[in-house]
Design an enzyme around this catalytic site. Structure first.
Site, PDB file in Angstrom:
ATOM      1  N   ASP A  33      84.909  13.195 -49.837  1.00  0.00           N
ATOM      2  CA  ASP A  33      84.233  12.445 -50.467  1.00  0.00           C
ATOM      3  C   ASP A  33      84.473  12.106 -51.304  1.00  0.00           C
ATOM      4  OD1 ASP A  33      85.140  14.696 -51.841  1.00  0.00           O
ATOM      5  OD2 ASP A  33      83.373  16.402 -52.097  1.00  0.00           O
ATOM      6  N   ASP A  89      93.373  25.751 -56.366  1.00  0.00           N
ATOM      7  CA  ASP A  89      93.764  24.776 -57.791  1.00  0.00           C
ATOM      8  C   ASP A  89      93.639  25.424 -58.744  1.00  0.00           C
ATOM      9  OD1 ASP A  89      91.273  25.576 -57.315  1.00  0.00           O
ATOM     10  OD2 ASP A  89      90.287  24.098 -57.658  1.00  0.00           O
TER      11      ASP A  89
END
Length: 442
Positions: A209, A285
Site C-alpha cells: 500500500d 517491527d
C-alpha cells in the site's frame, strides 16, 4: 347308592369351575406374554432399522473421508506443481533482469489486496523500469489469494514468490490477532529467500500500500554506500514518522535516528545473518526497536518521505490514517544524490554535525514553551523532563507522542526534530541529550 352319586356330582361342579378358572388364567397369561413378545419383536425390528441407518451413515462418512483424502492429495500435488512453476518463473525472471550485480532487490510484501498491490507495482515500475538490472522487483505473497497471484504474475517485470504455510498459529497471549504472527513468518521467509536462495547483498522492503518518490532509487543507491561503510547503521529508511506536510521542508536533509522507522527500508545480508536466527514470532517491527537487538546501532531517515502509505482501507489504521498518514509529504523534488556528500551521516561525524545544528537553536523554557516557540524567530529547542512531559509538548505541536523501548519516534539521543512554520526547526530535547552531545544549555 343314590346318595353317593349325588355327592360325586356335587364335587364335579367345583372341579369344573376350578378348571375353567385355570384355563382363563392361562389364556390371560398367554395373551400377556404374546403382547410382550410382539412388543419385543417390534423393538428388535426398530433397533435393527436404526442400526442399518447408522451403518449407512458411517459408510457415507467413510466415503466422504476417502474423497477428502483424495482431494487433499490432489491439492498437495497442485501445490507442488505450482511451487515448481513459481521457482521456474523466479529463475527465468532473475536471468532476465539481473545482468550485473544489483544495488538491491526490491520486494513488495502482499497478501490479499490485489487493488492496492496494482497501485504499488505501477508506482514502482514508473521509476524502476529503466534501471531494472539494479533493482530486480519481487512480489512476495503470503497465502493463496488468486486475485493477488494473478495480478502479480500479470507483470513481466515482476518476479513472483508465494509463501504457503499451513502450520497453525499459536498466539502467546489470549485475544491476540494471528495476523501479526503470520506477517512475521512471511517477512522471515521472504528475506531468507532473497538473501540466501537468491543471494542478494541488500534488500529494500516495501508493503503493498505504498507509492514511491521519483528519487526513491537514487536515494537508496546513495544510502547503500553508507550501509557498507558504517556498520553502526542498522538499516536505511525512506520514511519519517513526523513527515506530514506541516513538519517538513528540506528534501535534501537526512538524519540518524535511534528509532526504527520501517515503511520502505533497506538492510544488508550481514545484518540479516544476525537477525534471521532469532526473528520473533510476531510484532517484528517493535522487536527491531528493542535495544537488545539494535545494540546501539541507528537508522538513517529523510526529512521528506520517499514513500507514501495510502492504505486507509483493509487495515486497522482507522483514525490513525487520518491523523498521521494522510498528510504525509511525498518528495517531488529532483535531488541528484550522486553528487551529495553524505559523510556527515557517518558515525564519527554525525554527533558533532548534529550538535552544531542544535547549538544554534534558541532555548525556550517554561510551561508556555510552545507559545514562546511560536513567537521566537529561528530554530528553538525545548527540553522535556520525562516521557509524560514529552507527550504533553508533542500533543500541543501535533507530532507523534509514541515511545518504544524508551525512545520517542524519530529521536536521536532523545532529541526529536521537526519543522515548524515552514523552515524553522523545533528540537524537543531529552533530559540527558545535551550532555551526550556536549552542548551547553544556554
Amino acid at each position: 347308592m343314590p346318595k353317593f352319586s349325588c355327592d360325586f356330582r356335587c364335587l364335579l361342579i367345583p372341579a369344573a369351575l376350578a378348571f375353567i378358572y385355570i384355563q382363563m388364567r392361562l389364556f390371560a397369561t398367554q395373551s400377556e406374554y404374546a403382547d410382550r413378545l410382539a412388543a419385543a419383536v417390534e423393538s428388535e425390528n426398530h433397533c435393527t432399522s436404526q442400526l442399518r441407518l447408522l451403518i449407512d451413515q458411517i459408510s457415507m462418512q467413510q466415503g466422504r473421508i476417502v474423497a477428502l483424502e483424495e482431494e487433499k492429495k490432489r491439492q498437495g500435488e497442485e501445490c507442488r506443481q505450482l511451487k515448481a512453476v513459481i521457482e521456474d518463473l523466479e529463475r527465468k525472471g532473475l536471468q532476465r533482469v539481473v545482468d550485473k550485480v544489483p544495488v538491491a532487490a526490491v520486494v513488495i510484501m502482499a497478501c490479499n489486496r490485489a487493488d492496492y498491490l496494482e497501485r504499488t507495482i505501477k508506482s514502482v515500475l514508473k521509476y524502476q523500469s529503466s534501471i531494472a538490472s539494479k533493482y530486480p522487483l519481487f512480489v512476495s505473497q503470503d497465502g493463496s489469494n488468486p486475485d493477488v497471484r494473478s495480478k502479480a504474475m500479470s507483470y513481466d517485470q515482476v518476479i513472483y514468490m508465494q509463501h504457503l504455510n499451513s502450520e497453525l498459529v499459536h498466539t502467546e497471549r489470549p485475544g491476540e490477532l494471528i495476523a501479526y504472527y503470520k506477517i512475521a513468518r512471511h517477512y522471515k521467509w521472504a528475506l531468507d529467500q532473497l538473501f540466501y536462495k537468491h543471494n542478494f547483498n541488500r534488500v529494500i522492503i516495501l508493503e503493498d500500500d505504498m507509492e514511491i518518490a521519483p528519487d526513491f532509487f537514487d536515494y537508496f543507491e546513495a544510502a547503500a554506500a553508507l550501509l557498507d561503510k558504517d556498520k553502526s547503521i542498522m538499516a536505511v529508511s525512506s520514511w519519517n514518522d513526523n513527515g506530514q506536510k506541516q513538519f517538513v521542508y528540506d528534501p535534501y536533509t537526512l538524519y540518524r535516528s535511534d528509532f526504527f522507522p520501517g515503511l520502505g527500508w533497506m538492510l544488508t545480508k550481514s545484518t540479516w545473518d544476525e537477525l534471521s536466527p532469532k526473528w520473533p514470532k510476531a510484532y517484528w517491527d517493535d522487536w527491531l526497536r528493542l535495544e537488545e537487538n539494535r545494540k546501539g546501532r541507528q537508522f538513517v531517515r529523510p526529512e521528506v518521505c520517499r514513500t507514501y502509505n495510502f492504505g486507509e482501507h483493509g487495515s486497522s489504521l482507522g483514525q490513525f490514517f487520518k491523523q498521521y498518514l494522510e498528510n504525509i509529504k511525498l518528495n517531488d523534488a529532483q535531488v541528484d544524490w550522486k553528487t551529495m556528500n553524505l559523510s556527515y551521516l557517518m558515525e564519527y561525524n554525525y554527533p558533532k554535525y548534529f550538535a552544531n545544528i542544535l547549538r544554534n537553536a534558541k532555548a525556550v523554557h517554561g510551561n508556555d514553551a510552545v507559545l514562546k516557540a511560536y513567537n521566537t524567530e529561528g530554530d528553538v529547542h525545548i527540553q522535556y523532563k520525562d516521557q509524560s512531559d514529552f507527550e504533553r509538548i508533542a500533543r500541543q505541536f501535533g507530532i507523534f507522542e509514541e515511545w518504544k523501548d524508551g525512545v520517542p519516534r524519530t529521536a536521536y539521543k532523545g532529541i526529536v526534530v521537526f519543522r515548524y512554520q515552514t523552515q524553522r526547526r523545533i528540537f524537543l530535547v531529552g533530559p540527558d541529550s545535551l550532555r551526550q552531545l556536549g552542548v551547553d544549555d544556554a
